[in-house]
Design a protein around this motif. Structure first.
Motif, mmCIF file in Angstrom:
data_model
loop_
_atom_site.group_PDB
_atom_site.id
_atom_site.type_symbol
_atom_site.label_atom_id
_atom_site.label_comp_id
_atom_site.label_asym_id
_atom_site.label_seq_id
_atom_site.Cartn_x
_atom_site.Cartn_y
_atom_site.Cartn_z
ATOM 1 N N THR A 194 30.503 35.139 32.555
ATOM 2 C CA THR A 194 30.777 35.154 31.090
ATOM 3 C C THR A 194 31.787 36.837 31.059
ATOM 4 N N LEU A 195 30.704 37.905 31.082
ATOM 5 C CA LEU A 195 30.804 38.865 30.950
ATOM 6 C C LEU A 195 31.668 39.925 32.201
ATOM 7 N N GLN A 196 31.670 39.733 33.133
ATOM 8 C CA GLN A 196 32.368 40.088 34.115
ATOM 9 C C GLN A 196 33.914 39.651 34.321
ATOM 10 N N GLY A 197 34.176 39.003 33.664
ATOM 11 C CA GLY A 197 35.892 37.530 32.935
ATOM 12 C C GLY A 197 35.872 38.724 31.931
ATOM 13 N N MET A 198 35.443 39.004 31.653
ATOM 14 C CA MET A 198 35.434 39.420 29.522
ATOM 15 C C MET A 198 35.239 41.295 29.502
ATOM 16 N N ILE A 199 34.293 41.670 30.166
ATOM 17 C CA ILE A 199 34.301 43.084 30.059
ATOM 18 C C ILE A 199 35.252 43.757 30.648
ATOM 19 N N PRO A 200 36.324 44.767 30.328
ATOM 20 C CA PRO A 200 37.583 45.699 31.320
ATOM 21 C C PRO A 200 36.918 46.520 32.127
ATOM 22 N N ALA A 201 35.956 45.933 32.559
ATOM 23 C CA ALA A 201 35.462 47.675 33.180
ATOM 24 C C ALA A 201 34.702 47.103 34.401
ATOM 25 N N PRO A 202 34.548 48.251 35.331
ATOM 26 C CA PRO A 202 34.311 47.350 36.698
ATOM 27 C C PRO A 202 32.406 47.425 36.379
#
Length: 229
Positions: A194-202
């Motif tokens: 979920t975080l990987q999909g929603m945080i706009p940074a690597p």
């Protein structure tokens, strides 16, 4: 590296693992033969063993960076009780300001190193006084942010609100690290996705729950600094 890299290390909360991640980044940079320094501008929670107050987080940073730095420069403002910095300052009859901390930081930032980390205290909006927060220090210094997400129940809300605040403050989010502080967290993989999909940074890495005290050298194995460098 053609340009000095400077990053503000922020966390979703107290005990999210900022120092572990900061030290792991320093260790990973050391493995690439980079010269590094770190600053803990303000710390609350310290003991005096005869040479003045010393904060464990600051001492850990000192051990992981490659270049020598006097403790007074590494951690210029330190208080004994492990409480919010502005409350500790009030109890000590002192006042902490952004301009004061920024001056300390800029002195260290002038040193010729490849990477310099500035570690915050607590979460993004921890107050320094009645009007300023640690976020204002990052804004004043105009440093990109690396966010440490303490992976536990509630981390989705904490992480996304912090990302929103960083963006609203006009600072670039250079990357984030998932640090599993709860070894028995349910649905860890689903939360991470979920975080990987929603945080706009690597995502710079996912650090699993490590035996305590966690080793920065071991944690460094789980990081990839390419997005920072």
């Amino acid at each position: 590296m053609s340009k000095r890299k400077r990053f503000f290390i922020a966390g979703t909360d107290t005990d999210a693992g900022k120092t572990l991640v900061a030290c792991a980044i320093l260790e990973a940079a050391k493995q690439q033969n980079l010269k590094t320094l770190a600053i803990k501008p303000v710390a609350a929670g310290a003991e005096d063993f005869g040479d003045g107050l010393r904060n464990d987080d600051a001492l850990n940073l000192q051990q992981s960076m490659t270049e020598p730095l006097a403790y007074a420069s590494l951690n210029p403002v330190v208080f004994a009780p492990p409480i919010a910095p502005h409350i500790a300052a009030e109890q000590a009859g002192k006042r902490v300001t952004v301009s004061q901390l920024a001056g300390y930081c800029r002195g260290v930032m002038m040193k010729p190193v490849d990477m310099l980390l500035i570690e915050g205290a607590g979460g993004w909006r921890v107050p320094l006084n009645q009007r300023e927060t640690l976020a204002d220090l990052a804004i004043e210094l105009q440093t990109p942010v690396v966010l440490v997400v303490g992976m536990k129940l509630g981390c989705l809300n904490h992480a996304l609100l912090t990302v929103e605040a960083i963006q609203r403050d006009g600072l670039p989010l250079a990357g984030w690290v998932a640090n599993q502080i709860d070894g028995e967290m349910r649905c860890f993989d689903e939360n991470l996705q979920t975080l990987q999909g929603m945080i706009p940074a690597p995502c710079l890495g996912v650090i699993p729950h490590l035996p305590q005290p966690a080793s920065p050298v071991e944690a460094a194995h789980f990081l990839n600094l390419s997005a920072l460098l």
